[in-house]
Structure formats: C-alpha cells, structure tokens
Design a protein around this motif. Sequence first.
Motif, mmCIF file in Angstrom:
data_model
loop_
_atom_site.group_PDB
_atom_site.id
_atom_site.type_symbol
_atom_site.label_atom_id
_atom_site.label_comp_id
_atom_site.label_asym_id
_atom_site.label_seq_id
_atom_site.Cartn_x
_atom_site.Cartn_y
_atom_site.Cartn_z
ATOM 1 N N VAL A 44 -130.433 -78.699 -36.065
ATOM 2 C CA VAL A 44 -130.702 -77.853 -34.891
ATOM 3 C C VAL A 44 -130.585 -78.704 -33.624
ATOM 4 O O VAL A 44 -131.153 -79.792 -33.543
ATOM 5 N N ILE A 45 -129.809 -78.211 -32.652
ATOM 6 C CA ILE A 45 -129.721 -78.873 -31.348
ATOM 7 C C ILE A 45 -130.443 -77.976 -30.351
ATOM 8 O O ILE A 45 -130.113 -76.797 -30.213
ATOM 9 N N SER A 46 -131.442 -78.543 -29.679
ATOM 10 C CA SER A 46 -132.350 -77.726 -28.880
ATOM 11 C C SER A 46 -132.427 -78.254 -27.454
ATOM 12 O O SER A 46 -132.411 -79.457 -27.227
ATOM 13 N N GLY A 47 -132.510 -77.338 -26.493
ATOM 14 C CA GLY A 47 -132.564 -77.752 -25.086
ATOM 15 C C GLY A 47 -133.808 -77.247 -24.400
ATOM 16 O O GLY A 47 -134.359 -76.201 -24.743
ATOM 17 N N GLY A 48 -134.246 -78.013 -23.387
ATOM 18 C CA GLY A 48 -135.429 -77.627 -22.618
ATOM 19 C C GLY A 48 -135.104 -77.503 -21.144
ATOM 20 O O GLY A 48 -133.933 -77.543 -20.738
ATOM 21 N N HIS A 80 -121.811 -77.169 -32.478
ATOM 22 C CA HIS A 80 -120.577 -76.776 -33.159
ATOM 23 C C HIS A 80 -120.027 -77.957 -33.979
ATOM 24 O O HIS A 80 -119.642 -77.803 -35.139
ATOM 25 N N LEU A 81 -120.022 -79.148 -33.361
ATOM 26 C CA LEU A 81 -119.476 -80.330 -34.049
ATOM 27 C C LEU A 81 -120.282 -80.681 -35.297
ATOM 28 O O LEU A 81 -119.734 -81.147 -36.297
ATOM 29 N N LEU A 82 -121.606 -80.463 -35.228
ATOM 30 C CA LEU A 82 -122.474 -80.867 -36.349
ATOM 31 C C LEU A 82 -122.798 -79.708 -37.289
ATOM 32 O O LEU A 82 -123.595 -79.859 -38.209
ATOM 33 N N GLY A 83 -122.214 -78.538 -37.035
ATOM 34 C CA GLY A 83 -122.524 -77.366 -37.866
ATOM 35 C C GLY A 83 -123.995 -77.005 -37.735
ATOM 36 O O GLY A 83 -124.652 -76.653 -38.710
ATOM 37 N N ALA A 84 -124.506 -77.116 -36.511
ATOM 38 C CA ALA A 84 -125.944 -76.911 -36.284
ATOM 39 C C ALA A 84 -126.203 -75.594 -35.569
ATOM 40 O O ALA A 84 -125.303 -75.002 -34.965
ATOM 41 N N ALA A 85 -127.469 -75.155 -35.627
ATOM 42 C CA ALA A 85 -127.904 -73.988 -34.855
ATOM 43 C C ALA A 85 -128.418 -74.479 -33.507
ATOM 44 O O ALA A 85 -128.770 -75.649 -33.356
ATOM 45 N N THR A 86 -128.458 -73.592 -32.521
ATOM 46 C CA THR A 86 -129.028 -73.954 -31.223
ATOM 47 C C THR A 86 -130.425 -73.351 -31.092
ATOM 48 O O THR A 86 -130.704 -72.285 -31.632
ATOM 49 N N ALA A 87 -131.285 -74.077 -30.373
ATOM 50 C CA ALA A 87 -132.656 -73.595 -30.143
ATOM 51 C C ALA A 87 -133.073 -73.991 -28.732
ATOM 52 O O ALA A 87 -132.309 -74.649 -28.009
ATOM 53 N N CYS A 88 -134.259 -73.582 -28.323
ATOM 54 C CA CYS A 88 -134.733 -73.929 -26.980
ATOM 55 C C CYS A 88 -136.256 -73.894 -26.932
ATOM 56 O O CYS A 88 -136.906 -73.412 -27.854
ATOM 57 N N SER A 89 -136.789 -74.411 -25.828
ATOM 58 C CA SER A 89 -138.235 -74.326 -25.611
ATOM 59 C C SER A 89 -138.575 -72.930 -25.088
ATOM 60 O O SER A 89 -137.697 -72.188 -24.637
ATOM 61 N N ARG A 90 -139.848 -72.628 -25.106
ATOM 62 C CA ARG A 90 -140.264 -71.313 -24.621
ATOM 63 C C ARG A 90 -140.005 -71.181 -23.109
ATOM 64 O O ARG A 90 -139.645 -70.103 -22.631
ATOM 65 N N ALA A 91 -140.201 -72.289 -22.382
ATOM 66 C CA ALA A 91 -139.989 -72.242 -20.935
ATOM 67 C C ALA A 91 -138.567 -71.760 -20.637
ATOM 68 O O ALA A 91 -138.333 -70.994 -19.692
ATOM 69 N N VAL A 92 -137.624 -72.210 -21.465
ATOM 70 C CA VAL A 92 -136.221 -71.845 -21.281
ATOM 71 C C VAL A 92 -135.996 -70.367 -21.604
ATOM 72 O O VAL A 92 -135.307 -69.653 -20.867
ATOM 73 N N VAL A 127 -119.318 -88.468 -31.645
ATOM 74 C CA VAL A 127 -119.214 -87.616 -32.847
ATOM 75 C C VAL A 127 -117.759 -87.187 -33.044
ATOM 76 O O VAL A 127 -117.238 -87.192 -34.168
ATOM 77 N N LYS A 128 -117.091 -86.852 -31.937
ATOM 78 C CA LYS A 128 -115.671 -86.449 -32.043
ATOM 79 C C LYS A 128 -114.837 -87.592 -32.607
ATOM 80 O O LYS A 128 -113.975 -87.390 -33.463
ATOM 81 N N LYS A 129 -115.124 -88.807 -32.132
ATOM 82 C CA LYS A 129 -114.380 -89.975 -32.608
ATOM 83 C C LYS A 129 -114.628 -90.170 -34.111
ATOM 84 O O LYS A 129 -113.693 -90.380 -34.886
ATOM 85 N N MET A 130 -115.895 -90.043 -34.484
ATOM 86 C CA MET A 130 -116.276 -90.219 -35.894
ATOM 87 C C MET A 130 -115.559 -89.195 -36.777
ATOM 88 O O MET A 130 -115.168 -89.484 -37.901
#
Length: 320
Positions: free
Chosen positions: A201-205, A222-234, A313-316
Amino acid sequence: MVLVYIDQSEGQIKKASHEALSYGAKLAAQLGTSAEGVVLGTVKEDLAALGTHGVKKIHHVSSPNLDHLDASLYAKVLAKVAETTGAKVIVFSHNLNGKAIAPRLSARLKAALVAGAIALPDTSGGFVVKKNVFSGKAFANISLKSDIKIISLNPNSIQVTSGAGNAEIAQLQMDVEQPKVKVTSVNKLSGEVPLSEAERVISGGRGLKGPENWGMIEELAHLLGAATACSRAVADAHWRPHHEHVGQTGLAIAPNLYFAVGISGAIQHLAGVNRSKCIVVINKDPEAPFFKAADYGIVGDAFEVMPKIIAAVKKMKGLA
Ligand SMILES: Cc1cc2nc3c(=O)[nH]c(=O)nc-3n(C[C@H](O)[C@H](O)[C@H](O)COP(=O)(O)OP(=O)(O)OC[C@H]3O[C@@H](n4cnc5c(N)ncnc54)[C@H](O)[C@@H]3O)c2cc1C
C-alpha cells in the motif's frame, strides 16, 4: 469439527479465506478433529482445490439468493449449516463481510465470538483466543466458554499453508428465502488493487499539499502493484475518496508493505496500519511520530525523494 466460512465476491474466493482455511485446518489438528469449509452463492473457482489448505470437505449452498451479501440471511443459512454439520468452532475472516456476518451468527447460535483474533487459541486448559485491543497498543486473551465458539481472524495474521489433496464437495440443498437486501447497481473500481486485500500500500498525507500531487503516489503504486491509501485529513479535505482512508475511523489494514508519504503518524492513523509487516515513512520533519513506528525512515521532502524512488524502481524493473 471446525467450520471455516469461505468468503467470495462475484464467484471468486477472497485471499483472506485462504488464511482462514489454513487457520481452521491448524486449529482442527490442534483439537484432534477435522476442518471443513462452507461457501454460499455461485462460485466460479475450483472449490475442491481449497483442500490444499487442509480442509477435507466443503459444503456449498449455491442458491442464487445468496449471490449478494445479505448478512442476516447469510447468518441464518450458516446457522443451519452449523447445526447439520455439528460444527463446534466456526472461523471467519475479520474482513467487511466477516464483521457483518459473524456477530449475527454468534447471536443466533448463542456462541461466544472473538472478533479480530491474531493467533491460534491456547487450548491447554480451556479455549483462550488472543486479539489486539486499544488500537494495537495491547493484547487481550479472551476465554470462550460457550459450546459453539466463533473466531474471526485478522487478515495477514497467519501464513497460508498449502499441501496436497482435494476437498470433497457437498452440495447442500436448502430452501433459501429471498434476500431482504437488493443490489441495484455495483460501481467497481477498475484496474485498482482493492485496499483491504492489498499486499502493498502506498499512502499519502497532508504533506503532499493537494490532490494534484497524487500522481507520484499512483505511479509508485502502479509500479509495485500496490493499492493507494490516505490519511483521514486528506479524505476529509476531499483530496481522495473516503474508501482510501485508513486508521481508527477508516479501514484497518495489515499489508506486507505500508509506504507512508507526508503523513505525521497520529495515533488514530497508526491504529489502522500498525500491523503492517514493513512500514516505510517519508517525512521532512525528523520529529514526526510516524518514525517511531517505521522499519525504514527517510527524512526528506517527498517532492524530492519520491521521484528518486520511482526512478530507482523503474531502473530495477528495466523500465528506464
Ligand atoms: C476521533 C478521531 C479519529 C481519527 N481517525 C483517523 C483515522 O482513522 N485516520 C487518520 O489518518 N487520521 C485520523 N484522525 C486524524 C488524526 O488525528 C490526524 O489529524 C491525521 O491523521 C493527520 O493527517 P496527516 O498526517 O495527513 O496530516 P498532518 O498532521 O498535517 O501531517 C502532515 C505531515 O506531512 C509532513 N510533511 C509536510 N510537508 C512535507 C513534504 N514536503 N515532504 C514530506 N513530508 C511532509 C509533515 O511534517 C507532517 O508530519 C482522527 C482524529 C480523531 C480525533
């Protein structure tokens, strides 16, 4: 007998059910009994293959009246299945469906319930189940004394076990009444990893300053096949939809990787993510409380650090 509720959505078995089946099989071995599964509604997957998790038999009630969740109806049907099979312990996943069905079944069967178990019970002198309490700050060991016992298992609490063997499928014929809940439309999020089932999960605040800056969160996800999340403030600021909000009042998740960008790490946020296996924090304030919970911390400006991580990550992956 230990009966495991197998959760499905649109005919596909949910990931958390593989954990519940593995847990149920281990528990049955511990109690010197057998484990069986039960699934409701139309299923598109090979149910017999679920025997690899150690369950000998799977009961299937395939009425189309059970194709969409009506928690009261599901509890009613499961009570009948528990009665006919003589189940003594019933295991659910502690996901949205499990949270809706297990308490109703508990009331019907007068069965004690532990919601959100994190380990196999201690059966040395009774039946004691461990769970997190106070937003993960402490553990409670709860002794179940009823004849039938119900456990809902926190997702990602145990390792899925797989071996050889198919389960026998028993089609249960039952008169299932019309559901009281009618699904009129389904709005599916296409192309996204569902947050509650995500391994990463990649999450932003609020440190990301505005919704226009979410591109880098989405790109890394997208690169890591992850879901997105956020803080409540967001979510409260309508930068992101509320179904992405994690924490005490949002979704509680336990992915293998939780990547927090520009999130302070308030106790209410941590309550929903502190069971993650690996936490990475990017914050420009070295005193941000999130660093205390982090496995890896980067003190820096997200707008400088994130592009570098994305490029690496793209390079990897041989994409740059
Ligand atoms: C009853 C109750 C329930 C709550 N439930 C929840 C919940 O479920 N989930 C939840 O998340 N919150 C919840 N909250 C709110 C919680 O207390 C915090 O207010 C919220 O989590 C803060 O969100 P944030 O970290 O995104 O924002 P902020 O607190 O504003 O933190 C932003 C962070 O970004 C950092 N930052 C700023 N600029 C940058 C940059 N350029 N690069 C890197 N870092 C930067 C800052 O140093 C700061 O640490 C609840 C509060 C209450 C009272």
